[in-house]
Each structure stands twice: as structure tokens, then as C-alpha cells.
Scaffold this motif. Structure first.
Motif, mmCIF file in Angstrom:
data_model
loop_
_atom_site.group_PDB
_atom_site.id
_atom_site.type_symbol
_atom_site.label_atom_id
_atom_site.label_comp_id
_atom_site.label_asym_id
_atom_site.label_seq_id
_atom_site.Cartn_x
_atom_site.Cartn_y
_atom_site.Cartn_z
ATOM 1 N N UNK A 115 0.804 -1.214 0.000
ATOM 2 C CA UNK A 115 0.000 0.000 0.000
ATOM 3 C C UNK A 115 0.834 1.260 0.000
ATOM 4 N N UNK A 116 2.037 1.176 0.597
ATOM 5 C CA UNK A 116 2.903 2.344 0.735
ATOM 6 C C UNK A 116 4.337 1.933 0.442
ATOM 7 N N UNK A 117 5.015 2.742 -0.388
ATOM 8 C CA UNK A 117 6.442 2.549 -0.641
ATOM 9 C C UNK A 117 7.158 3.865 -0.354
ATOM 10 N N UNK A 118 8.208 3.781 0.462
ATOM 11 C CA UNK A 118 8.942 4.984 0.850
ATOM 12 C C UNK A 118 10.306 5.046 0.216
ATOM 13 N N UNK A 157 15.960 -2.211 4.866
ATOM 14 C CA UNK A 157 15.295 -2.178 6.163
ATOM 15 C C UNK A 157 13.885 -2.713 6.018
ATOM 16 N N UNK A 158 13.344 -3.160 7.136
ATOM 17 C CA UNK A 158 11.935 -3.536 7.211
ATOM 18 C C UNK A 158 11.270 -2.524 8.131
ATOM 19 N N UNK A 159 10.840 -1.412 7.566
ATOM 20 C CA UNK A 159 10.428 -0.287 8.398
ATOM 21 C C UNK A 159 9.065 -0.495 9.039
ATOM 22 N N UNK A 160 8.904 0.118 10.213
ATOM 23 C CA UNK A 160 7.570 0.240 10.781
ATOM 24 C C UNK A 160 6.785 1.312 10.029
ATOM 25 N N UNK A 161 7.516 2.331 9.563
ATOM 26 C CA UNK A 161 6.885 3.347 8.727
ATOM 27 C C UNK A 161 7.930 3.975 7.826
ATOM 28 N N UNK A 167 7.112 9.545 -0.904
ATOM 29 C CA UNK A 167 6.392 8.307 -0.616
ATOM 30 C C UNK A 167 5.300 8.080 -1.649
ATOM 31 N N UNK A 168 5.115 6.813 -2.032
ATOM 32 C CA UNK A 168 4.053 6.432 -2.968
ATOM 33 C C UNK A 168 2.935 5.753 -2.202
ATOM 34 N N UNK A 169 1.704 6.174 -2.471
ATOM 35 C CA UNK A 169 0.515 5.686 -1.772
ATOM 36 C C UNK A 169 -0.458 5.090 -2.785
ATOM 37 N N UNK A 170 -0.828 3.835 -2.562
ATOM 38 C CA UNK A 170 -1.797 3.214 -3.470
ATOM 39 C C UNK A 170 -3.165 3.843 -3.249
ATOM 40 N N UNK A 171 -3.830 4.187 -4.329
ATOM 41 C CA UNK A 171 -5.125 4.856 -4.232
ATOM 42 C C UNK A 171 -6.150 3.952 -3.541
ATOM 43 N N UNK A 172 -6.145 2.651 -3.863
ATOM 44 C CA UNK A 172 -7.108 1.734 -3.244
ATOM 45 C C UNK A 172 -6.923 1.680 -1.733
ATOM 46 N N UNK A 173 -5.685 1.800 -1.285
ATOM 47 C CA UNK A 173 -5.437 1.824 0.156
ATOM 48 C C UNK A 173 -6.013 3.091 0.785
ATOM 49 N N UNK A 174 -5.795 4.243 0.133
ATOM 50 C CA UNK A 174 -6.344 5.492 0.655
ATOM 51 C C UNK A 174 -7.873 5.444 0.690
ATOM 52 N N UNK A 175 -8.469 4.840 -0.322
ATOM 53 C CA UNK A 175 -9.925 4.693 -0.323
ATOM 54 C C UNK A 175 -10.388 3.874 0.883
ATOM 55 N N UNK A 176 -9.553 2.898 1.276
ATOM 56 C CA UNK A 176 -9.955 1.989 2.353
ATOM 57 C C UNK A 176 -9.715 2.575 3.741
ATOM 58 N N UNK A 177 -8.606 3.292 3.937
ATOM 59 C CA UNK A 177 -8.249 3.720 5.295
ATOM 60 C C UNK A 177 -8.331 5.232 5.492
ATOM 61 N N UNK A 178 -8.500 5.991 4.421
ATOM 62 C CA UNK A 178 -8.570 7.434 4.540
ATOM 63 C C UNK A 178 -7.235 8.114 4.297
ATOM 64 N N UNK A 179 -7.239 9.431 4.317
ATOM 65 C CA UNK A 179 -6.053 10.227 4.020
ATOM 66 C C UNK A 179 -5.265 10.489 5.306
ATOM 67 N N UNK A 180 -4.302 11.401 5.229
ATOM 68 C CA UNK A 180 -3.524 11.766 6.411
ATOM 69 C C UNK A 180 -4.436 12.379 7.483
ATOM 70 N N UNK A 181 -4.126 12.103 8.735
ATOM 71 C CA UNK A 181 -4.878 12.656 9.861
ATOM 72 C C UNK A 181 -4.409 14.086 10.099
ATOM 73 N N UNK A 182 -5.307 15.050 9.885
ATOM 74 C CA UNK A 182 -4.944 16.458 9.988
ATOM 75 C C UNK A 182 -4.824 16.940 11.424
ATOM 76 N N UNK A 206 6.626 -0.712 2.596
ATOM 77 C CA UNK A 206 7.970 -1.127 2.217
ATOM 78 C C UNK A 206 8.863 0.089 1.981
ATOM 79 N N UNK A 207 10.149 -0.157 2.102
ATOM 80 C CA UNK A 207 11.179 0.843 1.820
ATOM 81 C C UNK A 207 11.848 0.484 0.504
ATOM 82 N N UNK A 208 11.940 1.444 -0.403
ATOM 83 C CA UNK A 208 12.575 1.223 -1.704
ATOM 84 C C UNK A 208 13.854 2.070 -1.783
#
Length: 209
Positions: A115-118, A157-161, A167-182, A206-208
Motif C-alpha cells: 500500500x505504501x512505498x517509501x 530495512x523492514x520499516x515500521x513506517x 512516498x508512494x501511496x496506493x489509491x485503493x489503500x487510501x480509499x480503504x483507510x482514509x487520508x492523512x490525519x490532519x 515497504x522501503x525502496x
């Protein structure tokens, strides 16, 4: 993938033009660019409009904080192109190396569970600023992996975040969990929060390098 790159701009006149030049030099296609003028009181937006008419400019008179500015950019990108597959968030004071965008998006293209690649981030002297991150418990504070070390393609590394510096964010993931918490305002830990929410919902982070 159909991609939009969102850049929050806050008094970024000294930084954002080299950032945009490096981004537009990427060979990956197609991608759009959305720059969010985040309550700037310099001429950032005018410079972008004059030199980069292909960039979609979004204006906010008030400073929205990092999460608020990025969310506004994401919503604007989706309004402009509802078929986007991914959103890339990039800091205004970065310069992308050749091939950066394709490498960053590769984990999302090759593994539907990601869902996320950093991205790796480097200081101007070439040393590592960020190669994924971990949370120091019980403090709940973040630590950049690889900080100050030598830049090498073999840093893993195997990052916690991963940090939203790039950072790349999959759109389907954002649809499922929402955007950044403001609520994380003006900045920091909104990226850690998003990654923890993504992992809790079953997405890989994941870390790229």
C-alpha cells in the motif's frame, strides 16, 4: 500506473523550482503534478505558475499544516483524474534523482499487497537522512534508519513506517483507510500514523532504496 505527484509548498521559493525540474525530468509516464500553495507569503506560487504551466496549482490562503495541504492536493488530483492508481507525496526541498519515480512505484506495480512505498532520502552531502523508520517504544518517537550513513543501494530495512518526504501511496489503500490525519498539525507523525493504519488494515509498507 496512473500517478499524480503532490507537493505541499510553504514559502518554498528557494527550493521548489529545482524540485520541479528534477521531477519533470523523470522518464516515467504518465504522471501529473499538483502543487499546493500552503498559506505562503512569498512568491512560490507565482514562480511555479510562470515556469511550470503544466503543474496544477491549488491555493490555500491559510496554512493547513503538512497533512492538510497534502490532503487538499490529493483531493484536487482525484477531482482532476478519477482514474488515478497512486499518489506520490514529495517535499518541496527535495531533488529527485534520475529514475527515482519508476523505482519508487515499482513495489506497488509488482505486488498488490503493497500500500505504501517509501524513498531513501539523502542530505546534500550524500549521506542518508532516511532509509525507512522505526518507532521507539514506549516513547512512541520515530527514528530514521540509516541516518548519517553512507548511501548505498544495498541499505535495506523492514520499516515500521516510511517518511512522507518522498512516498508512494496506493489509491485503493487510501480509499480503504482514509487520508492523512490532519490532527497532526502543523507537521510530523502524520506519516507514521498513516503507515500504522495501513499495516493494521493488512497493507504492506515497504522501503525502496
Amino acid at each position: 500506473m496512473n500517478v499524480a505527484v503532490v507537493i505541499p509548498v510553504r514559502n518554498g521559493a528557494a527550493f521548489v523550482l529545482p524540485c520541479l525540474r528534477s521531477l519533470l525530468a523523470q522518464e516515467y509516464r504518465p504522471f501529473a503534478i499538483v502543487a499546493v500553495d500552503n498559506g505562503s507569503n512569498d512568491d512560490s506560487a507565482d514562480l511555479i505558475a510562470a515556469e511550470f504551466p503544466q503543474v496544477q496549482l491549488v491555493y490555500s490562503q491559510a496554512a493547513l499544516g503538512f497533512a492538510g495541504a497534502v490532503n487538499r492536493g490529493i483531493r484536487a488530483a482525484l477531482e482532476h483524474n478519477a482514474s488515478l492508481d497512486a499518489i506520490v507525496v514529495l517535499n518541496q526541498d527535495t531533488e529527485a534523482q534520475p529514475g527515482w519515480l519508476a523505482k519508487l512505484l515499482a513495489p506497488l506495480e509488482h505486488d498488490p499487497s503493497v500500500g505504501i512505498a517509501g524513498s531513501q532520502a539523502r542530505f546534500p552531502d550524500g549521506t542518508v537522512q532516511h532509509a525507512g523508520a522505526e518507532i521507539l517504544w514506549p516513547l512512541g518517537y520515530g527514528r530514521n534508519i540509516g541516518y548519517g550513513g553512507a548511501p548505498t543501494e544495498h541499505v535495506a530495512s523492514k520499516p515500521e513506517y516510511v517518511a512522507a518526504v518522498g512516498v508512494a501511496l496506493r489509491r485503493a489503500m487510501l480509499d480503504a483507510i482514509g487520508l492523512f490525519d490532519e490532527g497532526f498539525n502543523p507537521a510530523y507523525f502524520e506519516d507514521a500514523d498513516l503507515c500504522l493504519r495501513a499495516r493494521a488494515a493488512g497493507w504492506r509498507v515497504v522501503y525502496e532504496p
